[in-house]
Design an enzyme around this catalytic site. Structure first.
Site, PDB file in Angstrom:
ATOM      1  N   THR A   3       0.846  -1.156   0.044  1.00  0.00           N
ATOM      2  CA  THR A   3       0.110  -0.099   0.120  1.00  0.00           C
ATOM      3  C   THR A   3       0.927   1.226   0.152  1.00  0.00           C
ATOM      4  O   THR A   3       2.150   1.002   0.263  1.00  0.00           O
ATOM      5  CB  THR A   3      -0.761  -0.079   1.284  1.00  0.00           C
ATOM      6  OG1 THR A   3      -2.094  -0.977   1.186  1.00  0.00           O
ATOM      7  CG2 THR A   3      -1.649   1.394   1.521  1.00  0.00           C
ATOM      8  N   GLY A  33     -10.361  -3.480   1.737  1.00  0.00           N
ATOM      9  CA  GLY A  33      -9.400  -3.303   2.821  1.00  0.00           C
ATOM     10  C   GLY A  33      -9.618  -2.155   3.614  1.00  0.00           C
ATOM     11  O   GLY A  33     -10.523  -1.393   3.580  1.00  0.00           O
ATOM     12  N   THR A  88      -0.671   0.574   6.547  1.00  0.00           N
ATOM     13  CA  THR A  88      -0.548  -0.646   5.726  1.00  0.00           C
ATOM     14  C   THR A  88      -0.437  -1.695   6.502  1.00  0.00           C
ATOM     15  O   THR A  88       0.241  -2.014   7.463  1.00  0.00           O
ATOM     16  CB  THR A  88       0.940  -0.171   4.988  1.00  0.00           C
ATOM     17  OG1 THR A  88       1.056  -1.434   3.916  1.00  0.00           O
ATOM     18  CG2 THR A  88       2.186   0.052   5.795  1.00  0.00           C
TER      19      THR A  88
HETATM   20  N1  ASP Z   1      -3.852  -2.623   3.898  1.00  0.00           N
HETATM   21  C1  ASP Z   1      -4.027  -3.119   2.624  1.00  0.00           C
HETATM   22  C2  ASP Z   1      -5.299  -3.881   2.447  1.00  0.00           C
HETATM   23  O1  ASP Z   1      -5.676  -4.667   3.156  1.00  0.00           O
HETATM   24  C3  ASP Z   1      -2.809  -3.964   2.295  1.00  0.00           C
HETATM   25  C4  ASP Z   1      -1.346  -3.493   2.851  1.00  0.00           C
HETATM   26  O2  ASP Z   1      -1.381  -2.501   2.920  1.00  0.00           O
HETATM   27  O3  ASP Z   1      -0.678  -4.235   2.605  1.00  0.00           O
HETATM   28  O4  ASP Z   1      -6.009  -3.653   1.415  1.00  0.00           O
END
Ligand code: ASP
Length: 324
Positions: free
Chosen positions: A182, A212, A233
């Site tokens: 992210t 998400g 993230t």
């Molecule tokens: N938080 C993001 C999601 O769940 C993914 C990530 O940040 O790695 O969509």
């Protein structure tokens, strides 16, 4: 890590490009240098806005656009694929001056999803628009669109094939770097205003339609001048269930905790035991910066009024590579 308090008319900007199991053993020096360069370009884009006395909201938008344009990061160009082989992007912005917010979910077309989120905030009268209707709105707003080929990267496509193969064979995919990513930015401008922006392709091989934490205000994105600005993230489902970003702001507001204490309590003591691997970047009204994560690494960086672009990847101090 906490920076020193920003003086009244100083600024602060912090960014991330995702967190997870980021192993030195899987990184070449060239790739590592490319990540640092991508982070530095984004910091520089935001710094230019802030050094000119511009708004935190414009700075986080500029920084996130630079990260979305960089195929190394999972947002915009280079976003990951759903289990159906499509890209579905989520993004959000929030303005700490009045808590106005905008978000999009499940879109693929606008070149910069963060601008789509901003258009929702500024022109729709709503907070979240999703899917095809969100894209129709973006078209009417005159946002730049790109073909699927623009967003494609071989690395993300191969990651999907590997994850699906593992899933089909009943194995658990332990490689967080394949799953996650992210981008995000938080800023405090010279006028003392805060803002946050987050943009993501989500998690590799996610179910079509899955949303998400990134576009969920209070989970992956938050800004309020009285407390802090946060961009998260990590494992989105857990960040949503713990209202991660808002929990940090609440600890500051109601328990009088510092940004550093509140963000560590949430990322290390609350999210990690719940299986919420990941991290956040945060800035408070005084310009303190906090960048905690509970996994082996987080692509991250910060810059303050002295103009030094500081970046790091692993569990290591931020490094200044000199002027761009
Ligand atoms: N938080 C993001 C999601 O769940 C993914 C990530 O940040 O790695 O969509």
């Amino acid at each position: 890590m906490t920076g020193s308090t920003t003086s009244d008319n100083d600024f602060a900007l912090a960014i991330h490009g995702g967190a997870g199991t980021i192993l030195r053993s899987k990184m070449t020096p060239e790739r590592e240098a490319a990540y640092h360069a991508g982070l530095r370009r984004a910091l520089d884009a935001g710094r230019t806005v802030l050094a000119d006395g511009g708004a935190a909201l414009d700075a986080v938008s500029a920084a996130v656009m630079a990260l979305e344009d960089e195929p190394l990061f999972n947002a915009g160009r280079g976003a990951v694929y759903t289990s159906a082989g499509k890209q579905e992007m989520d993004a959000a912005v929030m303005d700490g001056r009045d808590r106005s917010a905008g978000a999009v979910a499940g879109i693929c077309g606008p070149r910069n999803p963060v601008l789509a989120a901003r258009a929702v905030m500024e022109h729709s009268g709503h907070v979240i628009l999703i899917g095809e209707s969100a894209m129709e709105f973006c078209r009417k707003q005159g946002l730049a669109f790109e073909e699927p080929s623009y967003f494609f990267t071989e690395q993300r496509w191969n990651a999907l094939q590997e994850t699906l193969a593992m899933r089909n064979s009943g194995a658990d995919d332990q490689d967080e770097s394949r799953k996650h990513g992210t981008v995000g930015a938080v800023a405090r401008d010279r006028h003392g205003n805060l803002a946050a922006a987050t943009s993501t392709g989500g998690m590799t091989a996610k179910a079509p339609g899955r949303v998400g934490d990134s576009p969920v205000i209070g989970a992956g994105t938050w800004a309020d001048n009285e407390t802090c600005a946060i961009s998260a993230t990590g494992h989105g489902e857990i960040f949503i269930r713990y209202a991660a970003a808002h929990e940090i702001a609440s600890r500051m507001r109601y328990a009088g905790q510092s940004l550093e204490k509140a963000s560590h309590a949430v990322v290390i003591d609350m999210l990690a035991p719940a299986g919420g691997s990941g991290g956040i970047v945060a800035v408070d009204h005084a310009g303190n910066v906090s960048l905690p994560f509970n996994c082996s690494g987080m692509y991250r960086g910060m810059v303050k009024g002295d103009g030094r672009l500081l970046t790091a990847i692993y569990d290591e101090p931020l490094v200044d590579f000199g002027r761009i």
